[in-house]
Design an enzyme around this catalytic site. Structure first.
Site, PDB file in Angstrom:
ATOM      1  N   THR A 126       0.827  -1.223   0.000  1.00 43.70           N
ATOM      2  CA  THR A 126       0.000   0.000   0.000  1.00 43.70           C
ATOM      3  C   THR A 126       0.854   1.263   0.000  1.00 43.70           C
ATOM      4  O   THR A 126       1.904   1.324   0.642  1.00 43.70           O
ATOM      5  CB  THR A 126      -0.922  -0.023   1.226  1.00 43.70           C
ATOM      6  N   GLU A 127       0.366   2.264  -0.735  1.00 45.29           N
ATOM      7  CA  GLU A 127       1.063   3.555  -0.818  1.00 45.29           C
ATOM      8  C   GLU A 127       0.104   4.682  -0.470  1.00 45.29           C
ATOM      9  O   GLU A 127      -1.121   4.493  -0.541  1.00 45.29           O
ATOM     10  CB  GLU A 127       1.600   3.756  -2.247  1.00 45.29           C
ATOM     11  N   SER A 178       0.060  -3.310 -13.863  1.00 44.21           N
ATOM     12  CA  SER A 178       0.377  -4.561 -13.160  1.00 44.21           C
ATOM     13  C   SER A 178       1.577  -5.292 -13.778  1.00 44.21           C
ATOM     14  O   SER A 178       2.327  -5.965 -13.077  1.00 44.21           O
ATOM     15  CB  SER A 178      -0.850  -5.466 -13.121  1.00 44.21           C
ATOM     16  N   LYS A 269     -29.590  -6.516  35.285  1.00 48.54           N
ATOM     17  CA  LYS A 269     -31.037  -6.569  35.465  1.00 48.54           C
ATOM     18  C   LYS A 269     -31.680  -5.263  35.011  1.00 48.54           C
ATOM     19  O   LYS A 269     -31.117  -4.176  35.201  1.00 48.54           O
ATOM     20  CB  LYS A 269     -31.368  -6.794  36.940  1.00 48.54           C
ATOM     21  N   GLU A 363      -5.939  -5.771   4.198  1.00 49.84           N
ATOM     22  CA  GLU A 363      -5.795  -6.984   3.375  1.00 49.84           C
ATOM     23  C   GLU A 363      -6.880  -7.064   2.295  1.00 49.84           C
ATOM     24  O   GLU A 363      -7.466  -8.112   2.052  1.00 49.84           O
ATOM     25  CB  GLU A 363      -5.781  -8.244   4.250  1.00 49.84           C
TER      26      GLU A 363
END
Lengths: 382, 263
Positions: A126-127, A178, A269, A363
């Site tokens: 992650t960035e 990618s 109660k 994740e």
């Protein structure tokens, strides 16, 4: 009919994790949460018992467990403290790229010494510019002789301030998205690594999180995992493996919320009787129990799929997403059952809600999980 | 040193206990039996002695029904080298003397310099077995032992805390020791050792063998008459007060008039 019974081996692993969670973790959970203390003494002990490198094969010094065994353990740990669990299982996430993409030589070179002593590793994907859009990452890897030079910044890195090893995803050419991403093994003492401050988080406060900046960090070619275009695939396949234990982590938080609620409802109660006798509370408890059961079974099923050689992408996405949504819902209801006390930090349930929230985000956010689920689903129809 | 450690599976502390339908004993169904309490300390102490005396071996031995096997595996996962299950009678037995006779019979063929056990089991807390085993083996027995250390190949030293003070003892080997406490808190088993323990062989002395060896002594001499759980505790009463004097006055009145502790 499927058999849901655990083997004696699985039960004894779960019992060991339960004992550790309840005797070592639980007594310090509130204190670490309050002060955001990183309880290294607990993490060291977890490492000694083999609770840390669960997915690393025994030949490299890990515990070499299957996905279901990992889930059984993670649920027990998270029952005591979600934040500590995040730090304990971060090694599984960080080392999985080496297990998936490393050569026999790389595994032996990096995993053996790493697992022989207490060490923490961090997964750096992650960035600041994006988490879900992993293919658009901007950390650059430039070729430099027979190696690479890494430049860029990663954020929300679990155990970042303490890690002695990083698995880092960086692009050789951002325009290739990618296809331009490669994965690297980066030792924590490599010159040019700058660790950010420990983040002040809403939950998981016993875990430690920071940015990691790479300022011209030189990496020999031998520390690249797979080919120059394989990084993205390694990252995604890593998450296919590690997503399911997050479902188990969320299930552990949810189970804790249910247990606290059921016990409290038999003590507290109102209107002259214990609140467990009010149908309003019974219906809440029943809904919570349904959510916990479903989360656990989905998680077990995803783990079973992975253990039986399936990719488990669909199953693990469903499990992680459902279990984490369930955890937040169940923790929310737990606070409602506790009423005003539930909102107080002196009672244990508000922490569960804060800890549950992260499981919807990290994740792979639950939005991404739903996209993955839909994609896998539609593939079956297209 | 050949160390035998006697262990008994006892209900996990969080278990919800109930009586058998005939009301004579504890219903085992649904109860998880574990290595715990003084026996867990005894295993820890056995391992500490083994570590302090190279070449030593720890042999865990348990008498009773099939659940002994899990407890023995727990001992192996912690570091015991061998384990023997001495099977109990099929109808079950809580008779501690029968347990001692069966264990002593099995120990005839097991090398033992030190026979170590918890000073009493963590469940029924009878504390009979270690002494009875010693008597049957014809060796000395010591109970309520702490700080157990080896003083060379043929002896031990230990402490016995008593109401009058702490006694320091030296004892010859072989002997039986009922342990109060190990030097350390009991260790936890490592995951890889748990996995190995699942595959470890457990030696078994079956009941017919024991029964034959004990002949007429194979019959339980004591049988539980009635097993009852303690009555549920009633809620605590909070006394509201402004001054300590007021608190004391109210407390004394409650003790006298409601609890009737004194007239």
């Amino acid at each position: 009919m499927p058999d849901f019974s655990l083997t004696a081996e699985q039960e004894s692993l779960r019992d060991a994790a339960r004992k550790f969670a309840r005797t070592e973790m639980a007594p310090k959970a509130a204190e670490c949460d309050k002060s955001a203390r990183f309880p290294e003494e607990i993490y060291r002990k977890a490492w000694e018992l083999g609770l840390m490198n669960l997915n690393v094969p025994t030949e490299y010094g890990g515990s070499g467990l299957g996905a279901l065994e990992q889930c059984l353990i993670v649920e027990e740990l998270a029952y005591a403290c979600g934040g500590m669990t995040t730090s304990i299982i971060a090694n599984c996430l960080a080392l999985e790229p080496i297990l998936l993409g490393g050569t026999a030589e790389q595994k032996s070179r990096w995993l053996n010494p790493f697992c022989a002593e207490y060490h923490l590793a961090s997964f750096c994907l992650t960035e600041p510019g994006g988490g879900s859009d992993a293919a658009g990452l901007q950390t650059r890897a430039r070729k430099d002789g027979d190696g690479y030079v890494l430049s860029g910044e990663k954020c929300f890195i679990t155990n970042g301030p303490h890690a002695s090893l990083f698995t880092v995803f960086a692009t050789l050419d951002p325009s290739l998205r990618s296809k331009g991403i490669a994965a690297f093994i980066v030792p924590g003492d490599a010159p040019g690594i700058v660790r950010g401050k420990d983040e002040d988080k809403m939950g998981h406060r016993a875990s430690s999180t920071s940015t990691i900046r790479f300022e011209g960090v030189r990496i020999p070619g031998a520390q690249r995992l797979g080919g120059e275009q394989d990084g993205f695939s390694i990252a995604m396949r890593t998450l296919d493996q590690t997503r399911t234990p997050i479902g188990a982590l969320a299930t552990g938080i949810a189970q804790a919320a249910l247990d606290h609620s059921a016990r409290y409802s038999l003590e507290r109660k109102s209107f002259g009787k214990v609140i467990a006798e009010h149908q309003a509370i019974q219906i809440k408890l029943a809904n919570m129990a349904q959510a916990v059961h479903a989360a656990r079974l989905l998680t077990w099923h995803a783990a079973w799929s992975i253990d039986h050689g399936h990719p488990g992408t669909l199953e693990s996405s469903i499990a992680k997403c459902f279990a984490s949504d369930a955890a937040l819902r169940v923790a929310d209801e737990a606070i409602q059952i506790f009423g005003g006390y539930g909102y107080m930090r002196d009672y244990p349930v508000e922490k569960l809600m804060r800890d549950a929230k992260l499981t919807q985000i990290y994740e792979g956010s639950n939005e991404i999980q739903r996209i993955v689920t839909a994609r896998e689903l539609l593939r079956q129809y297209g | 040193m050949e160390i035998v450690v006697l262990i008994k599976p006892i209900p996990e502390a969080e278990s919800r206990l109930r009586a058998t339908p005939d009301g004579r004993g504890l219903e085992p169904e649904g109860v998880k039996f574990v290595l715990a309490g003084y026996d867990e300390s005894a295993v820890e102490q056995a391992l500490l002695l083994k570590e302090s005396l190279p070449g030593s071996r720890v042999h865990a031995v348990s008498f009773g029904p099939a659940r002994c096997e899990e407890t023995l595996r727990a001992a192996i996962a912690l570091g015991a080298d061998r384990a023997t299950w001495v099977e109990g009678p099929p109808e079950g037995s809580d008779d501690p003397v029968l347990a001692a006779r069966a264990l002593a019979a099995a120990l005839q063929t097991v090398p033992h310099d030190l026979v170590l056990g918890g000073k009493q089991a963590g469940d029924d807390e009878e504390g009979i077995v270690p002494g009875a085993v010693a008597e049957l083996l014809g060796i000395p027995s010591f109970g309520y032992v702490t700080d157990l250390r080896s003083s060379g190949p043929s002896g031990l030293t230990f402490l016995r805390p008593t109401e009058a003070g702490v006694e320091r003892w030296e004892a010859p080997l072989p002997c039986v020791v009922g342990l109060q406490q190990a030097w350390n808190d009991p260790r936890s088993a490592k995951l890889p050792n748990i996995l190995k323990s699942r595959k470890a062989p457990i030696l078994k002395v079956d009941w017919p063998t024991t029964s034959k060896a004990l002949a007429l002594e194979a019959k339980p001499r004591s049988i539980g008459e009635k097993f009852e759980l303690p009555a549920p505790r009633t809620g605590a009463k909070m006394i509201e007060f402004k001054t300590p004097e007021e608190a004391a006055e109210k407390l004394v009145r409650l003790l006298r008039e409601e609890a009737k502790v004194f007239p």
